[in-house]
Design a protein around this motif. Structure first.
Motif, PDB file in Angstrom:
ATOM      1  N   ILE A 288      52.787  44.484  46.771  1.00  0.00           N
ATOM      2  CA  ILE A 288      51.857  43.900  45.797  1.00  0.00           C
ATOM      3  C   ILE A 288      52.132  44.349  44.372  1.00  0.00           C
ATOM      4  N   VAL A 289      52.394  45.625  44.173  1.00  0.00           N
ATOM      5  CA  VAL A 289      52.357  46.213  42.835  1.00  0.00           C
ATOM      6  C   VAL A 289      53.692  46.053  42.117  1.00  0.00           C
TER       7      VAL A 289
ATOM      8  N   ASP B 138      50.998  46.698  36.558  1.00  0.00           N
ATOM      9  CA  ASP B 138      49.780  46.396  37.314  1.00  0.00           C
ATOM     10  C   ASP B 138      48.873  47.615  37.401  1.00  0.00           C
TER      11      ASP B 138
ATOM     12  N   ARG C  67      44.758  43.325  33.954  1.00  0.00           N
ATOM     13  CA  ARG C  67      45.942  43.887  34.618  1.00  0.00           C
ATOM     14  C   ARG C  67      45.650  44.358  36.044  1.00  0.00           C
ATOM     15  N   THR C  68      44.394  44.316  36.451  1.00  0.00           N
ATOM     16  CA  THR C  68      44.057  44.778  37.804  1.00  0.00           C
ATOM     17  C   THR C  68      44.633  43.825  38.838  1.00  0.00           C
ATOM     18  N   LYS C  69      45.332  44.368  39.803  1.00  0.00           N
ATOM     19  CA  LYS C  69      45.995  43.567  40.830  1.00  0.00           C
ATOM     20  C   LYS C  69      45.437  43.831  42.219  1.00  0.00           C
TER      21      LYS C  69
ATOM     22  N   LEU D  40      42.015  39.183  43.224  1.00  0.00           N
ATOM     23  CA  LEU D  40      42.690  40.437  43.517  1.00  0.00           C
ATOM     24  C   LEU D  40      43.195  40.461  44.960  1.00  0.00           C
ATOM     25  N   TYR D  41      44.006  41.480  45.253  1.00  0.00           N
ATOM     26  CA  TYR D  41      44.374  41.804  46.622  1.00  0.00           C
ATOM     27  C   TYR D  41      43.629  43.074  47.043  1.00  0.00           C
TER      28      TYR D  41
END
Length: 381
Positions: A106-107, A111, A158-160, A192-193
């Motif tokens: 994910i990242v 992020d 920027r939050t992932k 988000l994830y």
């Protein structure tokens, strides 16, 4: 040549340090989270049988088919969710590998990832190695509940990803239905994830419901759900876990998994598959098994000067030692190990910025005789 460290601030984990100190001091080890009692003889026998049959070579990269099918059946039994064994379940070399691979999937650089302190110590390094930034939200004693408004305020463009852990190591806090719904809402609203670390999923006490990201359909579709057979079957040294994720996410997860471990301990996969199929009662009885140990340990410490905090799940008990010492928790744990021959883990190491508290963690996944001997020493403080 001078090698520039990618993790310059990190050394050997506190778990290794305290376990080594316990060995050196011949102390009772209530620090690192592993049982000191035997696994099921049926499981050990199955492992030996499958190894003797020659099933000692590489397993398929996602895991053997029989184990994938039993994991899918377990999720159906526990949470009423149907998952595709071949497309959505990946067997990993322990839950920590699954967490690392999910974070790596994910990242990307830049992020942000929200994690909750006190946090399992593998989260932040994996985020950093992938160029992300861990955004730490501190949970506080005595109940360590999540303030979801605080979480919402911490979300930026920027939050992932949000990483959650319930039942929670090290505090023993367990998410309520409200917590899961609040998490699901934030994940959906902000696109988000989620990584849901559920390695203690079968250890929920006092009749509370066993809830999971698997119970919440929209959350599950954006989640990597990580579990551990080492915790469930008392075989932490086998390093066998798994990750459940929607097929599209699993494709990306496996691209990385195949170059981290490729596949996992083959005869153990067959043995665990048998346990899930033929002896599922051990999983169903895990909550009662560990609740009895929690209750026994708290009773043994009733006359101590420790203040015990609530434990809703896991096999960890937090204890406040303010009435005993003014030492910081790291120094107190060393003193306790060296002078009184009981090893524990300081809580401050699970925080980015530790609170001003004197709290340590004991592991009660031990034989009654071990807990009794430890309690005798602790009650003398």
């Amino acid at each position: 040549m001078t090698l520039k460290s990618k993790l310059p601030q990190l050394g050997t984990t506190i778990f290794s340090q305290m376990s080594q100190l316990a060995v050196e001091q011949q102390a009772i080890n209530l620090s690192q989270g592993f049982p000191d009692f035997a696994a099921s003889p049926v499981l050990i026998s199955a492992l030996a049988d499958y190894s003797a049959q020659g099933l000692n070579q590489y397993a398929p990269m996602p895991g053997i088919a029989a184990l994938g099918e039993q994991i899918a059946a377990l999720i159906q039994r526990c949470y009423g969710r149907s998952v595709g064994a071949q497309q959505e379940v990946t067997v990993t070399s322990g839950a920590t590998e699954a967490l690392f691979v999910a974070i790596s999937t994910i990242v990307s650089p830049g992020d942000e990832v929200i994690i909750f302190d006190p946090a399992y110590d593998s989260y932040a390094p994996a985020i950093q190695l992938n160029g992300g930034t861990a955004v730490h939200i501190a949970l506080t004693a005595p109940d360590y509940r999540v303030d979801w408004q605080q979480v919402a305020a911490a979300i930026t463009a920027r939050t992932k990803l949000i990483i959650v852990n319930s039942p929670h190591n090290p505090t023993g806090m367990v998410f309520s239905r409200h917590d899961w719904l609040a998490l699901q809402q934030l994940v959906l609203v902000h696109n988000l994830y989620c990584i849901s670390d559920e390695v203690y999923e079968h250890m929920v006490f006092d009749g509370a419901p066993q809830l999971s990201a698997n119970n919440f359909a929209e959350l599950a579709q954006r989640s990597f759900i990580v579990s551990s057979f080492g915790k469930t079957f008392h075989v932490t040294g086998w390093k066998l876990g798994y990750c459940v994720a929607p097929a599209t996410l699993t494709v990306e997860f496996r691209k990385i998994h195949q170059y981290v471990t490729f596949s996992s301990f083959t005869p153990a996969q067959y043995a665990i598959a048998d346990m899930l199929k033929l002896h599922s009662g051990q999983v169903q009885g895990l909550a009662a098994f560990y609740q009895q140990k929690r209750d026994s340990f708290t009773t043994l410490l009733a006359n101590s000067r420790f203040t015990l905090l609530p434990c809703q799940g896991t096999y960890f008990q937090l204890a406040d030692y303010s009435a005993i010492s003014d030492l910081d928790d790291v120094a107190f744990c060393r003193w306790l190990t060296i002078e009184h021959k009981v090893a524990a883990i300081p809580l401050s190491v699970f925080y980015q910025t530790a609170p001003q508290s004197r709290i340590i963690r004991f592991c009660f996944a031990k034989q009654h005789s071990t807990l009794q001997a430890a309690a005798e020493a602790l009650c003398q403080l």
